[in-house]
Design an enzyme around this catalytic site. Sequence first.
Site, PDB file in Angstrom:
ATOM      1  CB  CYS A  94     -21.905  19.756  12.167  1.00  0.00           C
ATOM      2  SG  CYS A  94     -21.532  20.703  13.630  1.00  0.00           S
ATOM      3  CE1 TYR A 108      -9.571   4.051   3.316  1.00  0.00           C
ATOM      4  CE2 TYR A 108      -9.059   4.467   5.616  1.00  0.00           C
ATOM      5  CZ  TYR A 108      -8.802   4.661   4.283  1.00  0.00           C
ATOM      6  OH  TYR A 108      -7.772   5.476   3.911  1.00  0.00           O
ATOM      7  CE1 TYR A 147      -1.370   4.315   5.965  1.00  0.00           C
ATOM      8  CE2 TYR A 147      -1.912   2.213   6.989  1.00  0.00           C
ATOM      9  CZ  TYR A 147      -1.164   2.944   6.088  1.00  0.00           C
ATOM     10  OH  TYR A 147      -0.227   2.317   5.311  1.00  0.00           O
TER      11      TYR A 147
HETATM   12  N1  LLP Z   1       4.004   0.594   0.198  1.00  0.00           N
HETATM   13  C1  LLP Z   1       3.160   1.251  -0.625  1.00  0.00           C
HETATM   14  C2  LLP Z   1       3.608   1.548  -1.989  1.00  0.00           C
HETATM   15  C3  LLP Z   1       1.879   1.628  -0.176  1.00  0.00           C
HETATM   16  O1  LLP Z   1       1.052   2.264  -0.982  1.00  0.00           O
HETATM   17  C4  LLP Z   1       1.479   1.326   1.152  1.00  0.00           C
HETATM   18  C5  LLP Z   1       0.172   1.721   1.666  1.00  0.00           C
HETATM   19  C6  LLP Z   1       2.399   0.654   1.982  1.00  0.00           C
HETATM   20  C7  LLP Z   1       3.651   0.292   1.467  1.00  0.00           C
HETATM   21  C8  LLP Z   1       2.096   0.282   3.402  1.00  0.00           C
HETATM   22  O2  LLP Z   1       1.033  -0.606   3.487  1.00  0.00           O
HETATM   23  P1  LLP Z   1       0.646  -1.231   4.913  1.00  0.00           P
HETATM   24  O3  LLP Z   1       1.757  -2.156   5.321  1.00  0.00           O
HETATM   25  O4  LLP Z   1       0.484  -0.114   5.859  1.00  0.00           O
HETATM   26  O5  LLP Z   1      -0.625  -1.943   4.663  1.00  0.00           O
HETATM   27  N2  LLP Z   1      -5.311   4.788   4.954  1.00  0.00           N
HETATM   28  C9  LLP Z   1      -5.629   3.380   4.756  1.00  0.00           C
HETATM   29  C10 LLP Z   1      -4.427   2.592   4.296  1.00  0.00           C
HETATM   30  C11 LLP Z   1      -3.788   3.131   3.039  1.00  0.00           C
HETATM   31  C12 LLP Z   1      -2.580   2.343   2.584  1.00  0.00           C
HETATM   32  C13 LLP Z   1      -1.905   3.014   1.439  1.00  0.00           C
HETATM   33  N3  LLP Z   1      -0.686   2.410   1.003  1.00  0.00           N
HETATM   34  C14 LLP Z   1      -6.227   2.819   6.036  1.00  0.00           C
HETATM   35  O6  LLP Z   1      -6.389   3.558   6.995  1.00  0.00           O
HETATM   36  O7  LLP Z   1      -6.587   1.637   6.081  1.00  0.00           O
END
Ligand code: LLP
Length: 421
Positions: free
Chosen positions: A346, A318, A375
Amino acid sequence: MDHFLYRDGQLYAEDVPVADIAAAVGSPVYIYSTATLLRHFRLFDEALAWGPHLVCYAMKAASNQAILKTLAEAGAGMDVVSGGEYARAKAAGVPGERIVFSGIGKTRDEIRAALIGGVRQFNIESEPEMRVISEIASSMGVIAPVTVRVNPDVDAKTHAKIATGKSENKFGIPIAKARSVYAEAAALPGLKVVGIDVHIGSQLTDLEPFAMAYRKVAELTEVLRADGHEISRLDLGGGLGIPYTRSNEAPPLPVEYGAVVQRELGHLGCEIEIEPGRLIAGNAGILVSKVIYVKEGEGRNFLILDAAMNDLIRPAMYDAHHDIVPVIEAKAGAEQAPFDIVGPVCESGDTFAKGRMMPALGEGDLVAFRSAGAYGSVMASEYNTRALVPEVLVRDDQFAVIRPRPSFEDMINRDSLPEWL
Ligand code: LLP
């Protein structure tokens, strides 16, 4: 705010020197702070204290059993998106009535397992899924509590890969179609409509998109109630962003978010659920890594670390910024120089930062990636047959390994050979 601060020139995790943990466990290592996890959970809990609510931690952010248990004991519910996460929530002692099941591709086995083990609600994301849940619940002679996730077509103003609330995204059903989908849900056997679900994206640093989406949910609540549906619960998703740099970023606080929720939805008398992941775990974790080499390149210098993109993929995936700080604090006024900070994998994509100003560091020195609790570990892989990074949880002056580093033997022995080899 977090609990990773310098004291007498060295970085601490709560009351434990980070260097002591690295000496005991090795590097790289993920370190989490109990106090920060609990503080962030409570901030949300208090922000919604004006009415009935449940904070369901989105465990996709960090799902170690010790983290889940810490939060569950404080009263958190869980938001799960797979059978594996559901099993983790149950294993951490979370009762079914505190588990919400989200995700666009719940399989029949996952639905069945959740109905057997107990579930607060399924957040339905499509008509075919709704029909399958109805069919399975009916065949089991149980009633599945459900909400429908609506897609409000709101621009969350975040990175394209983590925006979910625009009509072009795969999530939810278009809000314009909601009445007919709710009508079908009410008519299907084995389902009980309990509310509405919405989630528009992650790492939101502006409250306006939330307000716009919640306003649409408020309107829809009135419309659906007039159609005769019982809407007693609103699941508002997660998404509130965190500061990834110390200096210039100040995203809205949970209390300000809670005030928006109250302003837009408080009059409806619904129970509020939220699903924060990043804000609870993000700044509650660091990734500690060691300098392997300092390499002089042409026109640029590289800090080669023992952590790599497979351990923390956010920068590669990202273009995410993580502050990277020395574990032994640089002396005030010490000179800094620009470095490209990279891992040993690599691929050129294995770059954490380019031209990052860093104090002088040498082989064996430790650095910490801040804001790596969400994450981070959960997105790690064993690419290049690099062992998954161990995890450590700190509480006050104690620390414990909550996931050990696998040995090469552990990793190799997970493979099995066919008879002919
Ligand atoms: N609820 C649902 C339905 C979601 O899809 C997500 C995150 C959350 C809650 C929690 O969202 P948060 O509060 O953590 O923003 N891997 C990415 C982030 C992917 C988020 C996916 N869904 C990163 O490293 O930024």
